[in-house]
Design an enzyme around this catalytic site. Structure first.
Site, short mmCIF file in Angstrom:
data_model
loop_
_atom_site.label_atom_id
_atom_site.label_comp_id
_atom_site.label_asym_id
_atom_site.label_seq_id
_atom_site.Cartn_x
_atom_site.Cartn_y
_atom_site.Cartn_z
N GLU A 101 -22.23 -0.58 -14.73
CA GLU A 101 -23.43 -0.50 -15.55
C GLU A 101 -24.52 -1.45 -15.06
O GLU A 101 -25.70 -1.09 -15.03
CB GLU A 101 -23.08 -0.84 -17.01
N CYS A 103 -17.75 -2.99 -21.32
CA CYS A 103 -17.06 -4.17 -21.85
C CYS A 103 -18.00 -4.99 -22.73
O CYS A 103 -19.22 -4.99 -22.54
CB CYS A 103 -16.52 -5.02 -20.70
N ALA A 140 9.82 11.30 3.50
CA ALA A 140 9.74 12.41 4.45
C ALA A 140 11.16 12.89 4.72
O ALA A 140 12.08 12.08 4.82
CB ALA A 140 9.08 11.97 5.76
N ARG A 178 -0.92 3.06 2.18
CA ARG A 178 -0.54 1.65 2.23
C ARG A 178 -1.74 0.73 2.14
O ARG A 178 -1.66 -0.38 1.58
CB ARG A 178 0.19 1.36 3.54
N THR A 200 16.94 -0.55 4.24
CA THR A 200 15.87 -0.19 5.17
C THR A 200 15.50 -1.38 6.05
O THR A 200 15.25 -1.22 7.25
CB THR A 200 14.64 0.31 4.39
N ARG A 216 -1.80 0.29 9.45
CA ARG A 216 -2.31 0.12 10.81
C ARG A 216 -3.21 1.29 11.19
O ARG A 216 -2.97 2.44 10.82
CB ARG A 216 -1.15 0.00 11.81
N GLU A 237 8.86 3.28 -0.65
CA GLU A 237 9.11 3.95 0.62
C GLU A 237 10.60 4.10 0.94
O GLU A 237 10.95 4.47 2.05
CB GLU A 237 8.39 3.21 1.75
N GLY A 283 14.92 3.22 1.20
CA GLY A 283 15.55 4.49 1.54
C GLY A 283 16.15 5.26 0.38
O GLY A 283 15.67 5.20 -0.75
#
Length: 380
Positions: free
Chosen positions: A65, A88, A167, A197, A209, A220, A310, A312
């Site tokens: 705002e 607010c 995946a 990420r 993992t 990355r 992520e 396992g």
């Protein structure tokens, strides 16, 4: 606020909806930069013409705002304000938005959603109404609730919004056999994951993992909107001091979720990890593992708004079984990995199918794959 004012907002004309959709589009620009605050966009309209726009750009910076009022200048007097969240009425890192709107002399405020934050929760609406400003709430409410689902969940339940990602190969495996490459997804899917990420508060994996893959869990080759804390479900403090996570903890935060019993049993190991800038947070045990509900409660109290899980497989199953998942992203690769005892260890060793078609069947998605002749068994 009256029932009539709610109906007016719900039945708003095409122009009202267009302006709110513009405010919604502006709000999305704050994704990954404003958390734990909500994403908010604002549009000021006077005599049918847009005179000011703004959005919350970054945590601690001016609210939407105030940005829109600055953009509009004197044209804000008598304007209608379209804002995605109730303004607010309290002083936080910035002064109350209601005060700025009142001083600017706006005539009408249309807000999509009432802010459930106890510091706001209707106080903004009442402050504006006391100043003689008309207020309507509810225009495009479902769209804005979807955009700010992580913020709304954290405020209403104290827990972060949980995004589950995995995946899998065409034959249903989520990794090649132990010791092989952990990569199943193609480059486009991997880039998408790195973008995700780069805008969440935390990334969670299990100790399995960490031991199998020694991951970095960083974003990355994509624009970084926020630096995610790497979080390991490590009930017995087995994270190796020489792992890439521990070695980089001084640059990118690492949190290990362990049990109090593990802290007592492995005090020296804990001291070595904390001396490497790793933070250890104790959680309740559950069946010799971390109680995931307790973990989410503790991460929520740290101000985390959204988490990416992520894996396992045990971690994925645990969050699903506990009904703790808000959103799931599943990548299905055409790769066929085979059984754990198979010879496939690298993606290049697997054979793949070609995606031919995909369609919706009710609430399911159907994928059609075809295998090249060289991968099919020959006929006698």
């Amino acid at each position: 606020m009256t029932a009539q004012s709610l109906r007016v907002a719900d039945d708003g004309c095409v122009a009202d909806e267009r302006h709110m959709r513009r405010a919604l589009a502006l709000a999305r620009r704050g994704l990954g930069r404003v958390e734990p605050n909500p994403m908010v966009g604002c549009v000021l309209v006077r005599n049918g013409r847009v005179v000011g726009e703004g959005y919350h750009r970054r945590f601690g910076r001016a609210h939407a705002e105030v940005e829109a009022l600055h953009d509009a200048g004197r044209a804000a007097r008598g304007a209608t304000v379209y804002v995605t969240l109730e303004p607010c009425a309290h002083t936080g890192k910035t002064p109350p938005c209601t005060d700025a709107l009142i001083r600017a002399g706006v005539a009408h405020v249309v807000a999509a959603v009432k802010d459930p934050n106890p510091l706001v929760a209707g106080k903004g609406v009442r402050a504006l109404q006391r100043a003689g400003i008309r207020v309507d709430v509810g225009l495009l409410e479902s769209d804005v609730r979807e955009l700010n689902a992580p913020y709304l969940k954290r405020v209403e339940t104290g827990r972060p919004y949980v995004i589950l990602k995995w995946a899998q190969s065409l034959d249903g495996r989520i990794a090649t056999p132990r010791g092989g490459s952990p990569t199943i997804s193609g480059p486009e899917a991997l880039r998408w994951v790195h973008r995700l990420r780069a805008r969440v508060d935390g990334i969670i994996v299990g100790i399995g993992t960490v031991l199998a893959d020694d991951p970095q869990l960083t974003a990355r080759d994509v624009p970084i909107r926020r630096v995610a804390t790497r979080i390991v479900l490590d009930s017995n403090l087995r994270t190796p001091p020489g792992s890439r996570l521990v070695r980089s903890a001084g640059q990118t935060p690492v949190v290990l979720l362990a049990t109090e019993g593990a802290m007592r049993r492995h005090a020296k190991r804990a001291a070595r990890l904390t001396s490497a800038s790793v933070e250890i947070v104790t959680c309740r045990p559950r069946a010799r593992r971390i109680d995931l509900t307790d973990a989410l409660d503790k991460l929520g109290r740290r101000g985390m708004t959204n988490l990416l899980i992520e894996g396992g497989a045990e971690v994925i199953a645990g969050f699903l079984a506990g009904r703790l998942v808000d959103e799931a992203v599943v990548f299905i690769s055409p790769m066929v990995v085979g059984a754990a005892t198979a010879s496939v260890r690298l993606p290049a060793d697997a054979f793949s199918a070609a995606a031919v078609d995909t369609c919706r069947m009710g609430c399911d998605a159907a994928f059609l794959y075809r295998f090249p002749a060289a991968t099919r068994a020959g006929r006698d």
